[in-house]
Design a protein around this motif. Sequence first.
Motif, PDB file in Angstrom:
ATOM      1  N   ALA A  64       0.826  -1.207   0.000  1.00 48.65           N
ATOM      2  CA  ALA A  64       0.000   0.000   0.000  1.00 48.65           C
ATOM      3  C   ALA A  64       0.865   1.264   0.000  1.00 48.65           C
ATOM      4  O   ALA A  64       0.646   2.185  -0.785  1.00 48.65           O
ATOM      5  CB  ALA A  64      -0.929  -0.022   1.213  1.00 48.65           C
ATOM      6  N   LEU A 115       4.847   4.940  -3.971  1.00 43.76           N
ATOM      7  CA  LEU A 115       4.886   6.217  -4.680  1.00 43.76           C
ATOM      8  C   LEU A 115       3.531   6.905  -4.621  1.00 43.76           C
ATOM      9  O   LEU A 115       3.444   8.121  -4.712  1.00 43.76           O
ATOM     10  CB  LEU A 115       5.296   5.978  -6.124  1.00 43.76           C
ATOM     11  N   GLY A 116       2.475   6.120  -4.464  1.00 42.32           N
ATOM     12  CA  GLY A 116       1.138   6.693  -4.343  1.00 42.32           C
ATOM     13  C   GLY A 116       1.066   7.664  -3.172  1.00 42.32           C
ATOM     14  O   GLY A 116       0.417   8.702  -3.249  1.00 42.32           O
ATOM     15  N   TYR A 175       4.661   2.770 -13.324  1.00 46.45           N
ATOM     16  CA  TYR A 175       5.089   2.968 -11.934  1.00 46.45           C
ATOM     17  C   TYR A 175       6.598   2.787 -11.816  1.00 46.45           C
ATOM     18  O   TYR A 175       7.282   3.521 -11.102  1.00 46.45           O
ATOM     19  CB  TYR A 175       4.357   1.931 -11.090  1.00 46.45           C
ATOM     20  N   PHE A 177      -5.944   3.292  -5.558  1.00 47.42           N
ATOM     21  CA  PHE A 177      -4.536   3.173  -5.921  1.00 47.42           C
ATOM     22  C   PHE A 177      -3.663   3.046  -4.677  1.00 47.42           C
ATOM     23  O   PHE A 177      -2.823   2.162  -4.567  1.00 47.42           O
ATOM     24  CB  PHE A 177      -4.128   4.405  -6.738  1.00 47.42           C
ATOM     25  N   SER A 180      -3.784  -0.160  -2.851  1.00 47.26           N
ATOM     26  CA  SER A 180      -3.516  -1.321  -3.724  1.00 47.26           C
ATOM     27  C   SER A 180      -4.766  -2.161  -3.949  1.00 47.26           C
ATOM     28  O   SER A 180      -4.714  -3.389  -3.924  1.00 47.26           O
ATOM     29  CB  SER A 180      -2.429  -2.239  -3.140  1.00 47.26           C
TER      30      SER A 180
END
Length: 460
Positions: free
Chosen positions: A21, A24-25, A104, A225, A228
Amino acid sequence: MGTRGRWGTKFGFVLAAAGSAIGLGNLWKFPYIAYDNQGGPFVLIYLVCIALVGIPIMIAEVLVGRRANRNPVGAFHALSPGQPLWRIVGWLGVASGFVILSYYSVVAGWTLEYSIRSITGYFVDMEATAITQSFVEFLGNPIRQVGWHFVFITLTVIVVVGGVSKGIERWTKILVPLLFSILIVLMIYSMRVGEGGKALAFLFNLDFSTITAHSVLEALGHAFFTLSLGMGAMLTYGSYLSKDSDIGKAVLTISILDTLVALVACLIMYPIIFANPELDISESIGIIFTTLPYIFQNMPFGQIVSPLFFCLMAFAALTSTISLLEVVVSYAIDELKWDRSTATILTGSIIFFFGVPSALSNGAVGWLSGLTLLSKGGQKLNWFDSFDYLASNWMLPIGGMMIALFAGWAMSYKDKKEEFETGKVGFAWLNVNLWDVLIKFVAPVAVFLVLLYKLGIING
Ligand code: PHE
């Protein structure tokens, strides 16, 4: 199914799922989309999406995965024999893993370049404008863009070949806590030297006049996102989870950790941005790569903190990319009967090639950067942004909605209750009945309305 992997410890699952989780998000994407969407109200909507849609769907994924003990495609098949349509959800998930990993890994590659730059003292005595300029130049360098993308996919392949507990679990156990500590230190520093008050006011203001339909979609898509969700990553990790673990508690822990990291990341960057008007963040996609080197330059021990931070960011990205690849690989192992090494190397290579245009479309190759595939609210998107938009705003929410419908309506209450309650240790309020209402009605309806809105079928 005795040959499938298993987490070594209960905590191993929480850490690996948190590792998936947190990535980069949280560090790269959330600070820039929250900034572009004017902070406060967007953040609030995002938090509501996490609580009412994200958490119930994560519980659904882990529960379906553990129940079926299979990859996403096999899981739906095993739990609803005779209803082959559900397998589409699994395929959509494998496709999402493929698409997301392809771009990503490009951004993940940037973190490697920045790790090296920090180690070699590249930013020492650089002006704010020169730091931004060097980021833009880096985006324009085709060899570096593709090279780092290649290196990152290779690292991911190496870990995934190692398998579940030896590869994934061992690393996340050390790196997630380390990342957390360094983020807290950075936040305290940046709030003290920068405009901490302004950052808080921006992040938590409640001026709803700035909210548009697009911000709501973006907030929901990002909730998927960042956690995840919607593609079977948590389902796959759940399939390696032992029966004596409390799913509700694990999911709550993971979601809270993930949300904290995203908010802390904003509180690291915003105080500095507000205190230094000369920092050019018109390219908001790069704010982490332009503001942080600036912070490190001026902070005590910055020369040590800087490489440590970028290396940890690379590791955070790696613990996410391994979960993306693991979905594709577990499908190939379980359904196509490939062995783990072949499955990993082959799918990794295909994803690498698929991502090359993303790597080159942020300025490295003129015609590719000018090429637009999709459009978002009238704004044309290049290759890289199109895939990000397609995956986070469409594929993940659709996948998530279908997983919610599956867990809500296709699974029997008895099965759900059993999975929900085995290993349960606390939180009386977080019970199967509350979850069942959320997963049957609230989560799928919310996603459905947002999708209709986006298609222009309903207007507001
Ligand atoms: N959650 C990861 C992040 O925030 C990205 C991701 C999405 C990973 C979907 C796996 C599946 O960086």
